[in-house]
Design a protein around this motif. Sequence first.
Motif, PDB file in Angstrom:
ATOM      1  N   GLN A  37       0.831  -1.208   0.000  1.00  0.00           N
ATOM      2  CA  GLN A  37       0.000   0.000   0.000  1.00  0.00           C
ATOM      3  C   GLN A  37       0.865   1.257   0.000  1.00  0.00           C
ATOM      4  O   GLN A  37       0.595   2.224  -0.691  1.00  0.00           O
ATOM      5  CB  GLN A  37      -0.928   0.000   1.219  1.00  0.00           C
ATOM      6  N   ARG A  38       1.942   1.259   0.790  1.00  0.00           N
ATOM      7  CA  ARG A  38       2.832   2.412   0.835  1.00  0.00           C
ATOM      8  C   ARG A  38       3.465   2.650  -0.542  1.00  0.00           C
ATOM      9  O   ARG A  38       3.552   3.789  -1.008  1.00  0.00           O
ATOM     10  CB  ARG A  38       3.923   2.194   1.888  1.00  0.00           C
ATOM     11  N   GLN A  39       3.913   1.569  -1.219  1.00  0.00           N
ATOM     12  CA  GLN A  39       4.527   1.725  -2.534  1.00  0.00           C
ATOM     13  C   GLN A  39       3.516   2.255  -3.551  1.00  0.00           C
ATOM     14  O   GLN A  39       3.853   3.073  -4.412  1.00  0.00           O
ATOM     15  CB  GLN A  39       5.092   0.376  -3.011  1.00  0.00           C
ATOM     16  N   MET A  40       2.254   1.806  -3.467  1.00  0.00           N
ATOM     17  CA  MET A  40       1.227   2.272  -4.377  1.00  0.00           C
ATOM     18  C   MET A  40       0.998   3.768  -4.195  1.00  0.00           C
ATOM     19  O   MET A  40       0.859   4.518  -5.159  1.00  0.00           O
ATOM     20  CB  MET A  40      -0.084   1.513  -4.127  1.00  0.00           C
ATOM     21  N   CYS A  41       0.977   4.229  -2.947  1.00  0.00           N
ATOM     22  CA  CYS A  41       0.778   5.646  -2.667  1.00  0.00           C
ATOM     23  C   CYS A  41       1.937   6.481  -3.192  1.00  0.00           C
ATOM     24  O   CYS A  41       1.741   7.584  -3.693  1.00  0.00           O
ATOM     25  CB  CYS A  41       0.612   5.874  -1.163  1.00  0.00           C
ATOM     26  N   ILE A  42       3.165   5.952  -3.071  1.00  0.00           N
ATOM     27  CA  ILE A  42       4.337   6.660  -3.587  1.00  0.00           C
ATOM     28  C   ILE A  42       4.222   6.816  -5.097  1.00  0.00           C
ATOM     29  O   ILE A  42       4.484   7.883  -5.649  1.00  0.00           O
ATOM     30  CB  ILE A  42       5.632   5.910  -3.206  1.00  0.00           C
ATOM     31  N   ARG A  43       3.809   5.752  -5.785  1.00  0.00           N
ATOM     32  CA  ARG A  43       3.651   5.838  -7.237  1.00  0.00           C
ATOM     33  C   ARG A  43       2.579   6.862  -7.595  1.00  0.00           C
ATOM     34  O   ARG A  43       2.721   7.630  -8.540  1.00  0.00           O
ATOM     35  CB  ARG A  43       3.297   4.458  -7.805  1.00  0.00           C
ATOM     36  N   ASP A  44       1.469   6.874  -6.837  1.00  0.00           N
ATOM     37  CA  ASP A  44       0.398   7.833  -7.104  1.00  0.00           C
ATOM     38  C   ASP A  44       0.895   9.264  -6.945  1.00  0.00           C
ATOM     39  O   ASP A  44       0.531  10.144  -7.716  1.00  0.00           O
ATOM     40  CB  ASP A  44      -0.786   7.588  -6.156  1.00  0.00           C
ATOM     41  N   GLN A  53     -10.095   4.106   7.295  1.00  0.00           N
ATOM     42  CA  GLN A  53      -9.238   3.547   6.249  1.00  0.00           C
ATOM     43  C   GLN A  53      -9.111   4.460   5.026  1.00  0.00           C
ATOM     44  O   GLN A  53      -7.990   4.688   4.539  1.00  0.00           O
ATOM     45  CB  GLN A  53      -9.733   2.155   5.836  1.00  0.00           C
ATOM     46  N   PRO A  54     -10.214   5.026   4.516  1.00  0.00           N
ATOM     47  CA  PRO A  54     -10.057   5.983   3.411  1.00  0.00           C
ATOM     48  C   PRO A  54      -9.218   7.192   3.802  1.00  0.00           C
ATOM     49  O   PRO A  54      -8.446   7.718   2.978  1.00  0.00           O
ATOM     50  CB  PRO A  54     -11.505   6.393   3.085  1.00  0.00           C
ATOM     51  N   MET A  70      -4.031  10.204   3.446  1.00  0.00           N
ATOM     52  CA  MET A  70      -2.841  10.720   4.123  1.00  0.00           C
ATOM     53  C   MET A  70      -1.577  10.160   3.498  1.00  0.00           C
ATOM     54  O   MET A  70      -0.597  10.885   3.277  1.00  0.00           O
ATOM     55  CB  MET A  70      -2.901  10.371   5.619  1.00  0.00           C
ATOM     56  N   MET A  71      -1.586   8.866   3.220  1.00  0.00           N
ATOM     57  CA  MET A  71      -0.407   8.226   2.641  1.00  0.00           C
ATOM     58  C   MET A  71      -0.107   8.748   1.233  1.00  0.00           C
ATOM     59  O   MET A  71       1.047   8.763   0.802  1.00  0.00           O
ATOM     60  CB  MET A  71      -0.624   6.714   2.584  1.00  0.00           C
ATOM     61  N   ALA A  72      -1.153   9.178   0.528  1.00  0.00           N
ATOM     62  CA  ALA A  72      -0.972   9.676  -0.832  1.00  0.00           C
ATOM     63  C   ALA A  72      -0.624  11.157  -0.867  1.00  0.00           C
ATOM     64  O   ALA A  72      -0.330  11.695  -1.941  1.00  0.00           O
ATOM     65  CB  ALA A  72      -2.244   9.429  -1.648  1.00  0.00           C
TER      66      ALA A  72
END
Length: 205
Positions: free
Chosen positions: A1-8, A83-84, A89-91
Motif C-alpha cells: 500500500q505504501r509503494q502504491m501511494c508513492i507511485r500515485d 481507512q479511506p 494521508m499516505m498519498a
Amino acid sequence: QRQMCIRDRNKTSFLNFVSVGTIYEKSGFYYFLKGLERVLRNKNIGPNLKVSLIGDIFQYWRELLSKPPFDGHINLLGYKQHQPTVRLMMAADVLLLTLPHGDILTRDKIIPGKIFELMRSGRPIFIVGCEGEASRIIEKSGLGNLVQYDDIDKIEKSVIEYYHKKRKGRLDVKPDWDYINQFNRKALTGKLVELFNLIYDKYNK
C-alpha cells in the motif's frame, strides 16, 4: 500500500497538501491561507497547488474557500471513515497541521490525538501554529516543520520550498521510527501496565 501511494504521488506534478480533522476559526489555518493566497497568484506555481481538507469545516471557511483565488484549488472532502482517511494521508505530498493560537497554557499543553496518526504515515508535516508540546513531538519525529502562525512570509516561502522539492523529487523525509513507534497503542499499553504494577507493588508491600 505504501509503494502504491508513492507511485500515485509521483504520477502528478501537483503539490498536494492534506489536512485531517476539524478546522476551527481561531487556528493557524487562516494564516496558512494568507500565505497560500500569495503563492496561488504566482502564475508558475499557483496552478500546481492543491489542498484537500478531510473533516468538518466551519461555514466561515466554506464561504471563503469558494471564492478566488482558492476556488479550484481546495477540495472539501468532508468526513471520511478511518481507512479511506489513512489512504489519503499516505498519498499526500505534505500533511498540513494547523494548531490553535489561544492562550499560552492551551497551546502548549494540548496534544491533538491526530498527530500520532499523522506521524505514522511517514509523510512530511507542515505545522502552522505556536510552539508547544504537539509541535515538539512532531519535530522530534523528523517529520515536522513548524512555522509560527502569524509569519505569513515564512508560510509563503515554505509552500514554495515544498513545491520545488516535489519537482526535484526531494520531498521525502527520514522519520525516526523508533521514536514514533513508542506512541503506538501496544507500546503505550505496555507502559500503562508497568505503571499499574509499580503502584500495586508500592501499596502492597
